[in-house]
Write a protein that holds these residues in place. Structure first.
Motif, PDB file in Angstrom:
ATOM      1  N   SER A 169      -4.092  -3.048  -3.913  1.00  0.00           N
ATOM      2  CA  SER A 169      -3.278  -1.824  -3.931  1.00  0.00           C
ATOM      3  C   SER A 169      -3.186  -1.260  -5.359  1.00  0.00           C
ATOM      4  CB  SER A 169      -1.880  -2.081  -3.350  1.00  0.00           C
ATOM      5  OG  SER A 169      -1.113  -2.896  -4.212  1.00  0.00           O
ATOM      6  N   VAL A 205       0.126   2.597  -3.581  1.00  0.00           N
ATOM      7  CA  VAL A 205      -0.919   3.618  -3.423  1.00  0.00           C
ATOM      8  C   VAL A 205      -0.295   4.981  -3.095  1.00  0.00           C
ATOM      9  CG1 VAL A 205      -3.030   4.270  -2.199  1.00  0.00           C
ATOM     10  CG2 VAL A 205      -2.573   1.856  -2.693  1.00  0.00           C
ATOM     11  N   TYR A 245       0.839  -1.202   0.000  1.00  0.00           N
ATOM     12  CA  TYR A 245       0.000   0.000   0.000  1.00  0.00           C
ATOM     13  C   TYR A 245       0.875   1.253   0.000  1.00  0.00           C
ATOM     14  CZ  TYR A 245      -3.663  -3.378   0.677  1.00  0.00           C
ATOM     15  OH  TYR A 245      -4.508  -4.446   0.489  1.00  0.00           O
TER      16      TYR A 245
END
Ligand code: NAD
Ligand code: DAU
Length: 337
Positions: free
Chosen positions: A154, A103, A99
């Protein structure tokens, strides 16, 4: 001349992209920003490292200050974001870094690109964001997102973010979603290089579950040709699926590798299944074919032979990787050995 920030260019697909594109085009100046995680390897870029249109920067896409500095220094107006944590099994062992990079890192790039008014931002995504198929059907660009692993969730988060930046700010963002790649320089944690290298070392070949999970395989150069085309001609705000219509159950690929290397089927070992293992992926690439005129150049038969031969001829490359303790750690953690 386009100054292009290519992130993750020391990994498998990114390094093949840079090596390929610097041979094909003299109007791209590539700035490769890569953190050199376990998956990044500058040896992949030996043929490009001294090219006049290439610079390497070691750094993290999550580092907003560095990213901003690079946009300024190189007058960046074009971005291709390959950088990611990319291995599903690793994401099952520990999701945070997925993540963080996939992200937050994408957010840093998008925010910086927005401020610097980029002209094109290509987010390299994956068919895994669509989830898993049953026996029938194909993923199209309008298939709803249904990611099942920390990795794919993700990537789906990054996709939604990139599209939101297009809708909200009118940013010139475009996405590609490709199926499973194979070819030179793929880190030997992924199915095809792992099976080739284990076979060469007469080590067991761990097959998850019943070996009948299906993936849709594409040669890395065909993926990269498609990325270049979408980067140049793809419509902003759009998603383009990329695939070579080459579905195959895992066990069939493994048997093919064994045959090619003249090794025995007795190396095959069925092991416990991957948690949440997606059953089948298959891509409908009609859109990129009809709209942009892309089609794969390589047949699976020729490119898999070439790939196996590449690993045979480049023993030094993978020996340096497997002499580290990564694979031992992976086997202990995941396969319980
Ligand atoms: P890879 O794991 O081989 O390479 C990833 C690269 O990103 C490495 O060089 C690594 O050092 C770099 N990186 C990781 N975190 C970073 C960070 N925070 N900052 C800067 N660099 C960082 O991955 P790959 O197989 O080459 O995949 C590249 C992209 O393509 C990924 O976005 C992946 O999701 C996507 N993709 C992969 C496949 C596939 O079959 N391999 C298929 C479709 C899409
Ligand atoms: O579909 C695109 C995706 O393909 C990319 O987004 C990912 O970055 C990439 O890693 C790949 O994901 P997969 O999980 O499909 O690839 P992997 O090579 O890890 O596994 C392929 C199949 O082989 C899968 O069904 C799991 C199985 N497998 C894998 C390994 C490593 C085994 O049976 N044994 C193994 O040891």
């Amino acid at each position: 001349m386009k100054n292009i920030l290519v992130t993750g260019g020391a990994g498998f697909i990114g390094s093949n992209f840079i090596n390929h594109i610097l041979k094909e085009r003299d109007d791209y100046f590539i700035i490769n920003l890569d953190k050199l995680t376990y998956a990044g390897n500058l040896e992949n870029l030996v043929e490009s490292e001294n090219h006049k249109n290439y610079r390497f920067i070691k750094g993290d896409i999550c580092n907003a200050e560095l990213v901003s500095y690079l946009f300024e220094k190189y007058k960046i107006k074009h971005v291709i974001n390959f950088a990611a944590e990319s291995h599903v099994d690793r994401s099952i062992l520990g999701s945070s870094i997925f993540y963080q990079t996939n992200v937050i890192g994408t957010n840093v790039l998008l925010e910086t690109a927005r401020r610097k008014e980029v002209e094109k931002f290509l987010q390299v995504s994956t068919d895994e964001v669509y989830g898993s198929l049953g026996a029938e059907g194909l993923f199209t660009e309008s298939t709803s997102l249904s990611p099942n692993s920390p990795y794919s969730s993700s990537k789906a988060g990054a996709d939604m973010m990139a599209l939101a930046f297009y809708h909200t700010y009118g940013m010139p963002v475009v996405l590609t979603r490709c199926s499973n790649n194979y070819g030179p320089f793929q880190f030997p944690e992924k199915l095809i290089p792992l099976m080739i290298i284990n076979s060469l070392n007469d080590k067991k070949l761990p097959v998850y579950g019943d070996g009948m999970n299906v993936r849709d395989w594409i040669y890395v150069i065909d993926h990269n040709r498609a990325i270049d085309l979408v980067f140049e001609k793809g419509r902003t705000g759009e998603v383009y699926n990329i695939g070579a219509s080459n579905e195959m159950p895992n066990i069939k690929i493994i048997q093919l590798i064994l045959q090619h290397l003249k090794k025995s089927d007795s190396l095959i070992e069925y092991v416990k299944d991957r948690l949440g293992h997606d059953r089948r992926y298959a891509i409908d690439s009609t859109k990129i074919q009809t709209e942009l005129g892309w089609k794969p150049k390589f047949t699976f038969e020729e490119a898999i032979q070439f790939t196996i031969d590449w690993y045979l001829q480049n023993e030094q490359w993978w020996k340096r990787i497997i002499s580290g303790d990564y694979l031992k750690y992976y086997e202990q953690q995941y396969l319980g050995r």
